[in-house]
Design an enzyme around this catalytic site. Structure first.
Site, PDB file in Angstrom:
ATOM      1  N   ASP A 276     -13.803   2.803   8.721  1.00  0.00           N
ATOM      2  CA  ASP A 276     -14.518   2.766   7.455  1.00  0.00           C
ATOM      3  C   ASP A 276     -15.219   4.111   7.364  1.00  0.00           C
ATOM      4  OD1 ASP A 276     -16.399   2.518   5.412  1.00  0.00           O
ATOM      5  OD2 ASP A 276     -16.862   0.422   5.871  1.00  0.00           O
TER       6      ASP A 276
ATOM      7  N   LYS B  41     -10.823  12.170  -8.698  1.00  0.00           N
ATOM      8  CA  LYS B  41      -9.487  12.612  -8.282  1.00  0.00           C
ATOM      9  C   LYS B  41      -9.248  14.079  -8.649  1.00  0.00           C
ATOM     10  CE  LYS B  41      -7.748   8.779  -6.523  1.00  0.00           C
ATOM     11  NZ  LYS B  41      -7.324   8.653  -5.105  1.00  0.00           N
TER      12      LYS B  41
ATOM     13  N   TYR C 232      -9.647   4.455 -16.532  1.00  0.00           N
ATOM     14  CA  TYR C 232      -9.691   5.077 -15.203  1.00  0.00           C
ATOM     15  C   TYR C 232     -11.099   5.578 -14.896  1.00  0.00           C
ATOM     16  CZ  TYR C 232      -7.508   7.222 -11.114  1.00  0.00           C
ATOM     17  OH  TYR C 232      -7.145   7.554  -9.835  1.00  0.00           O
TER      18      TYR C 232
ATOM     19  N   SER D 126       0.826  -1.204   0.000  1.00  0.00           N
ATOM     20  CA  SER D 126       0.000   0.000   0.000  1.00  0.00           C
ATOM     21  C   SER D 126       0.864   1.259   0.000  1.00  0.00           C
ATOM     22  CB  SER D 126      -0.894   0.045   1.246  1.00  0.00           C
ATOM     23  OG  SER D 126      -1.710  -1.092   1.351  1.00  0.00           O
ATOM     24  N   ILE D 127       0.405   2.278  -0.710  1.00  0.00           N
ATOM     25  CA  ILE D 127       1.059   3.582  -0.638  1.00  0.00           C
ATOM     26  C   ILE D 127       1.078   4.068   0.803  1.00  0.00           C
ATOM     27  CG2 ILE D 127       0.855   6.005  -1.297  1.00  0.00           C
ATOM     28  CD1 ILE D 127      -0.311   5.031  -3.967  1.00  0.00           C
TER      29      ILE D 127
END
Length: 266
Positions: free
Chosen positions: A76, A174, A167, A31-32
């Site tokens: 969450d 984004k 995408y 994960s980033i």
């Protein structure tokens, strides 16, 4: 007396020593968010990490233990009250916060893979809420804890500014996230809080696996990158550690590309 004799010894203090960092979005060691958390820890920060749910917990908890995170909490962002509970725990444990990393995104599979034209209103709204507006909500809760200033990060992608095949709905979402970072940077700058949109190149993360033909995108990106290879999560983490430090104390509001130079190509 020589200059070297008169000068005090250099102090090699980690650049984030004493800082408190909340990292949201760790799913596994690819994960980033994990790259950011690892770099922050090496740089001296103390960590709070979250996990999505009980299904995700067994994968994330060993990573949190390895990073010596004293706070490990469920989050969450679509569940009412969970975000507030995370910040209440940070307030009770630390009283302050210096760094926030938002590294989460979601769109229903049928809306993500069906093209923007056929994206449902419900799917678009869910993608926007989880991937974009949740960052605004986190910023609202984090800002009062950043009494000495701080840095906030949200993860974007090149598809926010240029069309990337497949995408789809995440491009507009984004783009909204990057705009939100600019407006938050403007609003929070007077209290010493800097806000960054980070745009890594394609990475082999679990979230990216939901994109159609993602392997083809990875291969093309590696060929197009001026440095000749893809970045990894630690490349992103080290750069975010720099931006969170005093070395970047007057940098804010930009979208920062960490992609091996792919974005400069026509």
């Amino acid at each position: 007396m020589t200059a070297s004799e008169a000068a005090p010894p250099l102090q090699r203090t980690p650049v984030l020593a004493g800082r408190k960092a909340l990292v949201v979005g760790v799913a596994n060691d690819h994960s980033i968010a994990y790259g950011c958390a690892s770099a922050f820890r090496v740089a001296g920060a103390e960590l709070a990490l979250t996990y999505l749910n009980e299904k995700a917990r067994p994968f994330v908890e060993p990573l949190a233990q390895g990073l010596e995170a004293p706070l490990f909490l469920p989050l969450d962002v679509s569940v009412p009250g969970q975000m507030e509970a995370v910040f209440d725990a940070i307030r009770d444990r630390w009283g302050t916060l210096d760094v926030l990393v938002h590294s989460i995104a979601f769109a229903p599979k049928q809306d993500l893979q069906g093209g923007l034209l056929h994206c449902s209103a419900e799917g678009f709204a869910k993608a926007m809420d989880i991937s974009c507006h949740s960052f605004v909500r986190m910023a609202r809760l984090a800002a009062p804890l950043m009494t000495g200033g701080g840095a906030m990060f949200a993860m974007s992608y090149y598809g926010a500014n240029k069309v990337v095949p497949n995408y789809n709905v995440m491009g507009p979402v984004k783009a909204a996230l990057e705009a939100s970072c600019r407006y938050l940077a403007y609003e929070l700058g007077p209290v010493g809080i800097r806000v960054h949109a980070i745009s890594p190149g394609p990475l082999k993360t679990r979230a990216a696996s939901g994109l159609k033909d993602f392997d083809l995108l990875l291969n093309e990106a590696a060929e197009r990158a001026p440095v000749g290879e893809l970045v990894d999560v630690m490349d992103v983490g080290w750069h975010c550690a720099f931006l969170a430090s005093d070395f970047a104390r007057r940098v804010t509001g930009d979208t920062v590309y960490i992609d091996g130079g792919i974005h400069i190509r026509a």
